[in-house]
Design an enzyme around this catalytic site. Structure first.
Site, mmCIF file in Angstrom:
data_model
loop_
_atom_site.group_PDB
_atom_site.id
_atom_site.type_symbol
_atom_site.label_atom_id
_atom_site.label_comp_id
_atom_site.label_asym_id
_atom_site.label_seq_id
_atom_site.Cartn_x
_atom_site.Cartn_y
_atom_site.Cartn_z
ATOM 1 N N GLU A 234 -4.209 4.400 3.658
ATOM 2 C CA GLU A 234 -3.358 3.493 2.896
ATOM 3 C C GLU A 234 -4.107 3.014 1.663
ATOM 4 O O GLU A 234 -5.242 2.530 1.765
ATOM 5 C CB GLU A 234 -2.950 2.298 3.762
ATOM 6 C CG GLU A 234 -2.137 2.700 4.994
ATOM 7 C CD GLU A 234 -1.781 1.502 5.849
ATOM 8 O OE1 GLU A 234 -0.658 0.993 5.708
ATOM 9 O OE2 GLU A 234 -2.638 1.087 6.652
ATOM 10 N N THR B 83 0.824 -1.211 0.000
ATOM 11 C CA THR B 83 0.000 0.000 0.000
ATOM 12 C C THR B 83 0.855 1.257 0.000
ATOM 13 O O THR B 83 1.987 1.264 0.489
ATOM 14 C CB THR B 83 -0.922 0.039 1.234
ATOM 15 O OG1 THR B 83 -0.122 -0.007 2.425
ATOM 16 C CG2 THR B 83 -1.887 -1.119 1.225
ATOM 17 N N ASN C 62 1.147 4.702 1.684
ATOM 18 C CA ASN C 62 0.737 5.334 2.938
ATOM 19 C C ASN C 62 0.789 6.853 2.748
ATOM 20 O O ASN C 62 1.867 7.425 2.593
ATOM 21 C CB ASN C 62 1.685 4.885 4.059
ATOM 22 C CG ASN C 62 1.261 5.399 5.414
ATOM 23 O OD1 ASN C 62 0.125 5.819 5.597
ATOM 24 N ND2 ASN C 62 2.181 5.391 6.358
#
Length: 308
Positions: free
Chosen positions: A257, A208, A210
């Site tokens: 995220e 992901t 962030n």
């Protein structure tokens, strides 16, 4: 579109103009109607259209600590206003001194002396001057004195509710990104720079991005969402977005995220935007990794369907 910092930036020999004034956070459908009316009237009169807005948000100066969640960051707001055909965006620095400017002086200094207003277009609930003492009735009286007209722009209503920045913030805060999009006329957007996180998504097979967001950003309620990830110079990507504290891993820091579908590049350090399409589910706590990974896989497929 010209961009001025302060109304004093109006050039010498500046002619008459049609002016509209407001914070315009969100540039939602109500704002679009007001600004669009000003642009249309300016073209009819053969003069320039000017949008006057403020930075920082007046609430933070008048009542420190009360800064509302921001629906559109300044650069984004300017882009949206420019897209409406405005000739000049005038951003007035909102200081404590400026907040004490009486309503009459506000009109004389800004609208008459510098912007040479021929017409002022405002919403029905427009207030101005020290302690918001000025209203549309006072603006009309001053217009008769100084030789400019005043036209009100009707409020825009949808689903039985007046579209306003306050209403949209409440939708975002509740995670109802579809209702927010209906009032905005486009998906709600959150922007930020990609920073390093715990790398846990990568370990689970779903790396992901962030996002470090602005401190006042209007981030939707904790949950999982379908969104479009927007990168400068690239086509948008479908993204499954998790907002919250990662309860399964006893997280404490609230994070945004985004897992970009069908993407394998490096996003660290990039400034990205997330356009929220749909709320998929609430945050949940899982007792083991396997059900969490299965749920993420389901979230990804639901995202693919929602964004396609």
């Amino acid at each position: 579109m010209q961009r001025w910092r302060g109304y004093e930036a109006a050039p010498g020999g500046w002619g008459r103009s049609v002016v509209t004034i407001g914070v315009f956070d969100g540039v939602h459908q109500g704002h679009q109607a007001t600004i669009g009316h000003a642009v249309a009237r300016a073209r009819e009169l053969g003069v320039k259209s000017v949008v006057v807005t403020f930075d920082p948000h007046p609430a933070e100066v008048v009542r420190p600590g009360s800064h509302p969640a921001v629906l559109t960051e300044p650069a984004r707001k300017a882009e949206l206003i420019e897209a409406l055909g405005v000739d000049v965006l005038c951003v007035v620095p909102f200081t404590a001194e400026f907040s004490r400017l009486p309503a009459e002086a506000f009109v004389h200094d800004i609208l008459v002396e510098h912007l040479h207003a021929a017409l002022v277009v405002v919403g029905d609930n427009f207030r101005f001057g020290h302690r918001a003492a000025g209203d549309v009735a006072l603006l009309e009286r001053l217009g008769r004195t100084f030789g400019f007209g005043v036209e009100g722009a009707p409020l825009v209503v949808g689903a039985g509710t007046v579209f306003s920045s306050t209403y949209i913030r409440s939708c975002v805060d509740a995670g109802d990104v579809r209702a927010a999009a209906a009032a905005l006329g486009r998906p709600h957007r959150v922007e930020g720079v990609v920073v390093r996180g715990d790398q846990r998504g990568r370990e689970l097979g779903y790396p992901t991005a962030n996002l470090l967001t602005h401190r006042y950003a209007a981030v939707p309620a904790d949950g999982v969402y379908a969104a479009r990830l927007v990168r400068r110079g690239s086509d948008p990507l479908a993204a499954a977005v998790s907002i919250g504290t990662n309860p399964t891993f006893s997280g404490r820091e609230r994070r945004v995220e985004a897992y970009a579908l069908d993407f394998s590049g490096d996003l660290y350090g990039e400034r990205l935007a997330l356009d929220f399409v749909a709320h998929l589910r609430e945050q949940r706590t899982y007792d083991a990794i396997e059900p969490l990974v299965a749920q993420i896989a389901e979230d990804v497929e639901r995202t693919r369907r929602a964004v396609s």
